[in-house]
Design an enzyme around this catalytic site. Structure first.
Site, PDB file in Angstrom:
ATOM      1  N   ARG A  75     -22.377  22.903  -7.258  1.00  9.14           N
ATOM      2  CA  ARG A  75     -20.858  22.874  -6.194  1.00  9.14           C
ATOM      3  C   ARG A  75     -20.632  22.910  -4.609  1.00  9.14           C
ATOM      4  NH1 ARG A  75     -23.123  25.813 -10.429  1.00  9.14           N
ATOM      5  NH2 ARG A  75     -24.669  24.788  -9.266  1.00  9.14           N
ATOM      6  N   THR A  76     -21.322  22.945  -3.860  1.00  8.64           N
ATOM      7  CA  THR A  76     -21.430  22.373  -2.731  1.00  8.64           C
ATOM      8  C   THR A  76     -20.578  21.358  -2.730  1.00  8.64           C
ATOM      9  OG1 THR A  76     -23.448  23.870  -2.277  1.00  8.64           O
ATOM     10  CG2 THR A  76     -21.954  23.175  -0.462  1.00  8.64           C
ATOM     11  N   LYS A 131     -35.273   3.529   4.427  1.00  6.57           N
ATOM     12  CA  LYS A 131     -35.666   2.450   5.858  1.00  6.57           C
ATOM     13  C   LYS A 131     -36.362   2.852   6.514  1.00  6.57           C
ATOM     14  CE  LYS A 131     -31.687  -0.182   4.429  1.00  6.57           C
ATOM     15  NZ  LYS A 131     -30.795  -0.529   4.641  1.00  6.57           N
TER      16      LYS A 131
HETATM   17  N1   CP Z   1     -24.615  27.572  -4.843  1.00  6.52           N
HETATM   18  C1   CP Z   1     -24.808  26.112  -4.702  1.00  6.52           C
HETATM   19  O1   CP Z   1     -25.536  25.555  -3.373  1.00  6.52           O
HETATM   20  O2   CP Z   1     -25.200  25.798  -5.279  1.00  6.52           O
HETATM   21  P1   CP Z   1     -25.285  23.784  -5.940  1.00  6.52           P
HETATM   22  O3   CP Z   1     -26.659  24.476  -5.555  1.00  6.52           O
HETATM   23  O4   CP Z   1     -24.772  23.960  -6.886  1.00  6.52           O
HETATM   24  O5   CP Z   1     -24.271  23.690  -4.125  1.00  6.52           O
END
Ligand code: CP
Length: 307
Positions: free
Chosen positions: A54-55, A83
């Site tokens: 999502r993020t 590295k």
């Molecule tokens: N809510 C959230 O942070 O989802 P992700 O880990 O998929 O980004």
């Protein structure tokens, strides 16, 4: 003035600055075409040292929908981190190519180090078990859009309140609104960290209780914020297996809830919400994920100062 600033902690912005972001997000939701060239010629870098769906995707979709472009990595071993390059040198280099960066990192404080090393705005996209301020923008925009206000709410946070950074950020941000109460539902091993209770809840005279059983309190809640048990933060796998299914929200349990209780979850879910709940009108977690893109569109535009 948000132009040129970074977002590392939910308290970095005043509630008036948050309103600026939410008001812009509302305008974008109402008329996305009007904003589709706002970031023409601008570049967002996404530096993800930890997995994300999502993020990262919502940041990238946000920039693309504003007319900008994106570059970055989702696998740090494909960058010179493998590295031995430091965060400081990485961000100084990325600033040569991009206008703004979003960073997720397993180490608490890593995005802050990045922000202190460059004049480019840096956004914390989640640092270890610490904070996740853009999830909080997402959560607040969702609540504000559905409830019409961020005040006068009883919020139940349920699950892994120890390692769940989204809850830590949510409590911090909501502590500034009027008449907000928290019901903290967790097993004793996964209770809210003391620093959140002392420095945020008690310091601001926020009413809260800690309980272990969801059924005892669900009927009092305006919002139920479910969280996943954060497997990746456990040192002991047996302990994770023992605790992972501590709470499973199902139809039986939500039959005890208010008709207008909102069910939120930052996602991803594992077992903590049964699929049968997805069709309940109180289930907002996928709408919440969509609000996340609009919140990030507004944030990017404000930090770049293009509006
Ligand atoms: N809510 C959230 O942070 O989802 P992700 O880990 O998929 O980004």
């Amino acid at each position: 003035m948000l132009k040129g600033r970074s977002l590392i902690d939910p308290m970095d912005f005043t509630i008036y600055e948050l309103d600026e972001i939410f008001n812009l997000a509302d305008q974008i939701i109402a008329n996305p075409q009007e904003f589709s060239h706002l970031c023409d010629g601008k570049i967002l870098a996404t530096l993800f040292y930890e997995p994300s769906t999502r993020t990262r995707f919502s940041f990238e979709a946000a920039m693309l929908r504003l007319g900008g472009q994106v570059l970055g990595f989702s696998e740090p071993n494909s960058s010179s981190t493998a590295k031995g390059e430091s965060i400081k040198d990485t961000i100084r280099t990325i600033a040569c190519y991009a206008d703004i960066a979003a960073m997720r990192h397993p180490k608490e404080g890593a995005p802050k180090i990045a922000a202190l090393s460059t004049d480019m705005p840096v956004i914390n996209a989640g640092d270890g078990g610490h904070q996740h301020p853009t999830q909080t923008l997402t959560d607040l925009l969702t609540i504000r859009s559905v409830k019409g206000s961020l005040s006068n709410l009883t919020i139940g946070a349920c699950g892994d309140l120890k390692f769940g950074r989204t809850v830590h950020s949510l409590i911090k941000a909501m502590s500034r609104y009027e008449n907000v109460k928290f019901v903290l539902i967790s097993p004793k091993e996964l209770k809210t960290p003391d620093y959140i209770k002392k420095e945020v809840l008690k310091k601001n005279n926020i009413e809260f209780v800690e309980v272990e059983k969801m059924e005892d309190v669900i009927g009092s809640l305006d919002i139920l914020y479910m969280t996943r048990v954060q497997k990746e933060r456990f040192f002991n796998e047996d302990e994770y297996i023992r605790l992972k299914d501590s709470y499973i929200l199902n139809e039986d349990k939500i039959s005890l809830a208010k008709e207008d209780m909102m069910i939120l979850h930052p996602l991803p879910r594992v077992n903590e919400i049964s699929y049968e709940v997805d069709d309940d009108p109180r289930a907002y977690y996928f709408k919440q994920a969509k609000y996340g893109m609009y919140a990030r569109m507004a944030l990017i535009a404000k930090l770049l100062g293009v509006i």
